[in-house]
Write a protein that holds these residues in place. Sequence first.
Motif, mmCIF file in Angstrom:
data_model
loop_
_atom_site.group_PDB
_atom_site.id
_atom_site.type_symbol
_atom_site.label_atom_id
_atom_site.label_comp_id
_atom_site.label_asym_id
_atom_site.label_seq_id
_atom_site.Cartn_x
_atom_site.Cartn_y
_atom_site.Cartn_z
ATOM 1 N N PRO A 78 0.927 -1.157 0.003
ATOM 2 C CA PRO A 78 -0.096 0.088 0.085
ATOM 3 C C PRO A 78 1.015 1.245 -0.112
ATOM 4 C CG PRO A 78 0.132 -0.983 2.288
ATOM 5 C CD PRO A 78 0.859 -1.925 1.411
ATOM 6 N N TRP A 79 0.329 2.313 -0.418
ATOM 7 C CA TRP A 79 1.268 3.599 -0.259
ATOM 8 C C TRP A 79 1.684 3.939 1.114
ATOM 9 C CZ3 TRP A 79 3.534 6.982 -2.572
ATOM 10 C CH2 TRP A 79 4.059 8.437 -2.104
ATOM 11 N N THR A 80 2.962 3.958 1.071
ATOM 12 C CA THR A 80 3.740 4.810 2.246
ATOM 13 C C THR A 80 4.248 6.130 1.732
ATOM 14 O OG1 THR A 80 5.108 4.386 4.050
ATOM 15 C CG2 THR A 80 5.568 3.289 2.027
ATOM 16 N N SER A 81 4.146 7.020 3.035
ATOM 17 C CA SER A 81 4.915 8.283 2.335
ATOM 18 C C SER A 81 6.568 7.978 2.105
ATOM 19 C CB SER A 81 4.783 9.265 3.888
ATOM 20 O OG SER A 81 5.703 8.659 4.763
ATOM 21 N N THR A 82 7.057 8.925 1.573
ATOM 22 C CA THR A 82 8.382 8.763 0.960
ATOM 23 C C THR A 82 9.161 9.952 1.382
ATOM 24 O OG1 THR A 82 8.186 10.127 -1.148
ATOM 25 C CG2 THR A 82 7.719 7.824 -1.233
ATOM 26 N N GLN A 83 10.460 9.699 1.694
ATOM 27 C CA GLN A 83 11.202 10.694 2.038
ATOM 28 C C GLN A 83 11.852 11.291 0.922
ATOM 29 O OE1 GLN A 83 12.099 11.920 5.108
ATOM 30 N NE2 GLN A 83 13.252 13.716 4.151
ATOM 31 N N ALA B 154 -0.220 13.394 -13.526
ATOM 32 C CA ALA B 154 -1.155 12.948 -12.522
ATOM 33 C C ALA B 154 -1.367 13.825 -11.495
ATOM 34 C CB ALA B 154 -0.856 11.476 -12.382
ATOM 35 N N THR B 155 -2.487 14.029 -10.914
ATOM 36 C CA THR B 155 -2.652 14.592 -9.709
ATOM 37 C C THR B 155 -2.422 13.813 -8.840
ATOM 38 O OG1 THR B 155 -4.509 16.081 -10.994
ATOM 39 C CG2 THR B 155 -4.625 16.187 -8.364
ATOM 40 N N ARG B 156 -1.706 14.259 -7.835
ATOM 41 C CA ARG B 156 -1.303 13.316 -6.794
ATOM 42 C C ARG B 156 -1.830 13.941 -5.256
ATOM 43 N NH1 ARG B 156 -0.649 8.933 -9.114
ATOM 44 N NH2 ARG B 156 0.760 8.850 -10.617
ATOM 45 N N THR B 157 -2.924 13.920 -5.126
ATOM 46 C CA THR B 157 -3.652 14.252 -3.820
ATOM 47 C C THR B 157 -3.397 13.253 -2.866
ATOM 48 O OG1 THR B 157 -5.809 13.183 -4.389
ATOM 49 C CG2 THR B 157 -5.421 15.719 -5.063
ATOM 50 N N GLU B 158 -3.544 13.749 -1.590
ATOM 51 C CA GLU B 158 -3.536 12.571 -0.323
ATOM 52 C C GLU B 158 -4.438 11.572 -0.723
ATOM 53 O OE1 GLU B 158 -1.295 12.055 1.824
ATOM 54 O OE2 GLU B 158 -0.029 13.939 0.847
ATOM 55 N N GLN B 159 -5.648 11.840 -1.174
ATOM 56 C CA GLN B 159 -6.636 10.732 -1.513
ATOM 57 C C GLN B 159 -6.211 9.886 -2.719
ATOM 58 O OE1 GLN B 159 -9.526 9.661 0.535
ATOM 59 N NE2 GLN B 159 -9.341 7.873 -0.732
ATOM 60 N N ALA B 160 -5.557 10.446 -3.632
ATOM 61 C CA ALA B 160 -5.274 9.506 -4.572
ATOM 62 C C ALA B 160 -4.011 8.782 -4.285
ATOM 63 C CB ALA B 160 -5.005 10.463 -5.852
ATOM 64 N N LEU B 161 -3.156 9.331 -3.564
ATOM 65 C CA LEU B 161 -1.937 8.513 -2.968
ATOM 66 C C LEU B 161 -2.501 7.402 -2.313
ATOM 67 C CD1 LEU B 161 0.692 11.195 -2.505
ATOM 68 C CD2 LEU B 161 0.873 9.206 -4.101
ATOM 69 N N ALA B 162 -3.538 7.663 -1.354
ATOM 70 C CA ALA B 162 -3.910 6.619 -0.384
ATOM 71 C C ALA B 162 -4.612 5.392 -1.204
ATOM 72 C CB ALA B 162 -4.946 7.482 0.616
ATOM 73 N N ASP B 163 -5.142 5.746 -2.446
ATOM 74 C CA ASP B 163 -5.765 4.800 -3.113
ATOM 75 C C ASP B 163 -4.678 3.992 -4.087
ATOM 76 O OD1 ASP B 163 -8.199 5.280 -1.905
ATOM 77 O OD2 ASP B 163 -8.857 6.602 -3.617
ATOM 78 N N SER B 164 -3.488 4.489 -4.411
ATOM 79 C CA SER B 164 -2.539 3.814 -4.791
ATOM 80 C C SER B 164 -1.741 2.839 -4.556
ATOM 81 C CB SER B 164 -1.532 4.973 -5.609
ATOM 82 O OG SER B 164 -0.857 5.439 -4.439
#
Length: 175
Positions: free
Chosen positions: A53-58, A91-101
């Motif tokens: 699942p998506w995880t934040s990146t540094q 691609a628009t990378r909103t927090e919601q879009a990233l959460a679904d990626s």
Amino acid sequence: MANREALRDLQARLAGRLQAAKGEDLSVSSWLAVEAAGQPYLLPLGQAGEIFPWTSTQPVPYTQSWFLGVANLRGGLVGVVDLAGLMGQSATRTEQALADSSLLAFNAALEVNAALLVDRLAGLRSVEAFVRSELPAEDSPAYYGSVYVDAQGVRWQELDLQALSQSPVFLSISA
């Protein structure tokens, strides 16, 4: 939380289907189908690794916009590449879009410490899922495989992950 459970469920179903197909001597799927910025891609199963699942990146300074940074996946630092951005799509990378990626790691056999950000996992595909195929255009990058067209007319671009990981475009992350 629900997103992680859905991803685990998908992985379990995919593993189960592969095992069942091997046991019943059925045709085994050749590709993992994904979408990035609305574009459909086929990634060879033998070159694809674990799905996360998506995880934040540094973030890493002075890198290409498609290089999102590094992430900790199972205790290892992995470079995260936005597949859509690498392919020249925005691609628009909103927090919601990233959460679904999802993040798709390269198979360990390729010895590439990287993962691709994909917007949607579309399941497994075998050659029987398509009505025709076309060779890539002559001016296509070396990592483009054939284009497969399904019954709905959707054109799926095959990407050779091994060739991609060795291409100058992929290896040149500095801005």
